[in-house]
Design an enzyme around this catalytic site. Sequence first.
Site, PDB file in Angstrom:
ATOM      1  N   ILE A 150     -12.390   3.301   0.428  1.00  0.00           N
ATOM      2  CA  ILE A 150     -11.567   4.377   0.789  1.00  0.00           C
ATOM      3  C   ILE A 150     -11.499   5.505  -0.352  1.00  0.00           C
ATOM      4  CG2 ILE A 150      -9.355   4.970   1.366  1.00  0.00           C
ATOM      5  CD1 ILE A 150      -8.759   1.973   2.423  1.00  0.00           C
ATOM      6  N   ALA A 230      -1.858   2.744  -0.888  1.00  0.00           N
ATOM      7  CA  ALA A 230      -2.417   1.490  -1.172  1.00  0.00           C
ATOM      8  C   ALA A 230      -1.465   0.336  -0.978  1.00  0.00           C
ATOM      9  CB  ALA A 230      -3.007   1.382  -2.779  1.00  0.00           C
ATOM     10  N   ARG A 231      -0.767   0.084  -2.242  1.00  0.00           N
ATOM     11  CA  ARG A 231       0.217  -0.965  -1.897  1.00  0.00           C
ATOM     12  C   ARG A 231       1.409  -0.343  -2.737  1.00  0.00           C
ATOM     13  NH1 ARG A 231      -1.403  -2.557   1.997  1.00  0.00           N
ATOM     14  NH2 ARG A 231      -2.712  -4.506   2.355  1.00  0.00           N
ATOM     15  N   ASP A 255       2.890   6.209   1.532  1.00  0.00           N
ATOM     16  CA  ASP A 255       2.755   5.408   2.795  1.00  0.00           C
ATOM     17  C   ASP A 255       3.260   3.925   2.669  1.00  0.00           C
ATOM     18  OD1 ASP A 255       1.846   5.210   5.708  1.00  0.00           O
ATOM     19  OD2 ASP A 255       0.239   3.940   4.811  1.00  0.00           O
ATOM     20  N   GLU A 260       8.994  -3.272   1.774  1.00  0.00           N
ATOM     21  CA  GLU A 260       8.874  -2.916   3.161  1.00  0.00           C
ATOM     22  C   GLU A 260       9.482  -3.829   4.202  1.00  0.00           C
ATOM     23  OE1 GLU A 260       4.554  -1.725   3.956  1.00  0.00           O
ATOM     24  OE2 GLU A 260       4.732  -0.877   1.932  1.00  0.00           O
ATOM     25  N   HIS A 279       3.948   3.251   6.483  1.00  0.00           N
ATOM     26  CA  HIS A 279       2.610   2.139   6.460  1.00  0.00           C
ATOM     27  C   HIS A 279       1.837   2.604   7.506  1.00  0.00           C
ATOM     28  CE1 HIS A 279       1.061  -1.643   3.966  1.00  0.00           C
ATOM     29  NE2 HIS A 279       0.177  -0.882   4.703  1.00  0.00           N
TER      30      HIS A 279
END
Lengths: 319, 321
Positions: A150, A230-231, A255, A260, A279
């Site tokens: 990515i 990413a995270r 994102d 979450e 996300h």
Amino acid sequence: MIPSYIVEEGVNLLKDAGLEVVTLFDEPKEKVLEQLSDYDAILTRLTKITLYSDTLEGKTDGLKVVGVHGAGVDNIDVDKATELGIAVISTPEANAEAVAEHTIGLIIALTKHIVKTDKVTRAGGYEDRDQFVGVNLEGKKLGIVGPGGIGSRVGTKMAKAFDMEVLTYHPGEPSHTVPSEMTLTNNWEGFIKECDVISLHCPLIPQTEGMVGKEEFRMMKDDAYLINVARGPIIDEKALIEALDQGELAGAALDVYEEEPPADDNPLFEMDNVVVTPHTAWLTKETRIKMAVDSAQGIIDVLNGDQPEYIVNPEVFEG
Amino acid sequence: MKVIVESPVAKEGVELLKDEGYEVVEIYEDDPEVLLEEIGSVDAILARPTGARVTAEVLREGDRLQVVSIHGVGCENVDIDMATEEGIYVLNTPNANTEAVVEHTFGLMSNLSKRILEADRATRNGDYETRDQYIGVEMKGKTLGVIGLGRIGLEVGRRLGRACGMEVVGCDPYLGASEFPDEIEYAEDLEKIFEVSDFITVHCPLTEGTEGLIGQEELHKMKESAFLINVARGGIVDEDALVDALKEGEIRGAAIDVFKEEPPADDHPLFDLNNVIVTPHTAWLTEEARRRMSTGAAEGIITVLRGDIPEHTVNQAVCEE
């Protein structure tokens, strides 16, 4: 077993291979986990269940393969799976294009104030437009953390489209070839200080948790933008909120979140120099098909005794 | 020498004029009457396309007026014919905003295709869990249709094709097939663009020929999955037809930076639609573009007032006299 929805292209592939497919979309997590021993394979999405050692140990007698519908496997204790001889496969390439394009959208949404001006225009504030002076990306420095599939796509696209200078940070020797459009560095401090736009594309591992925190925000340019697709836990979210409040950077697009789903009153949602998506960077028509098909194919390969293309723990095939 | 700066511009251009020893009068009124009061003693006007109209009367009354220098590209606020008749140069800064507009176009496309604004609104509203609804589409491998291959259209086509792996097809009445760059496929007419494109972006000027160029019939010819982007001029796309097409799913979405009337009405029907991005004519607006426009417009004035031939003259006929 398929505990959460995937597109039919993947389900059909499994059925065509002669496998019995059981979908448990409406079953709660506990119910799903109780039944693991009854299945040869599970095809799971990150958001539905976690397979840590307490879940895997002694409760997965028949299980031969875990297929992850996605790139990240941070919901699985891969070492334990390896120990138990369970193959773990993921779909690392399926979402790369979608995430790269989302990242570019987020970058320009920030530099050209697109989300903010849309809101202002809809509210009848067209005449305030002179306040929303953007910046060009041309010639600016883009910093990519993690030159994987990515990160490399984002870097090359931005170099080709806007002639951006692209730096990429990796602490050691990257396993991917770094494209010629990107300059590799292992100097974290210099990287953080120099870049106009910083975008995170590394996995969540102990070394990357909280990697962007107070110190980093202090070092960043005041007019820098930060993007995280990413995270969530790679960024110290509290420190980010403070830094945005105090103008230590110009804006951020996220994102992913520390938790979450994020809390409804997450202070980020009140900020207008922020863009937030739920996300969904990976979520395109094309990715859903690629993920379902790639993870189904991986399961079929393992059950046929073949080594699949995207294996996370190839050790299970050794010996 | 005396110069009127008619709208706020980046200070770098104003400084250039002052450094040249000119008297600079900054009047920020969108009113030709205000211009008229001053015009008798003025040698040059630095104006924004969205500012006060430089009317035939202003041009006639400006006995010393030699040049109207536009901070931007579009000159629809200047009576060009009268300027030519009076021997007054009309200049613009055609290259200053190219980069900004290309980047904005790219941003609008990727924000539309990934539904970023819808997703942002949902997330802020606490609707994170509805995320499975926001299924985007990828730009890679799709076809981009570019209407109008001037400076901006050419750059958009070339760069998006190269960076995003898109097929690009373009149409421009002033550009023959042999003049097309390798990266852009030649379309003889718009029919072809409507038929094959997944994204259609408009980059032609507003003229009598392009007014209402994209109306009900044209929207109907587009793919139902197509996105339309207009950062050129509002009148080129028929807004009523666009609203209908978006509501009825004749196209998937649109991003609009320009409106038929500016400012648009507060209750403009586009503002109620979810599959739309609207920006307030800011595609051009970056720090760099403001600086380049302001210095470019000022340099044009200086060139004319020094008696030299300026670079970007809109009414070439003046040079030929």
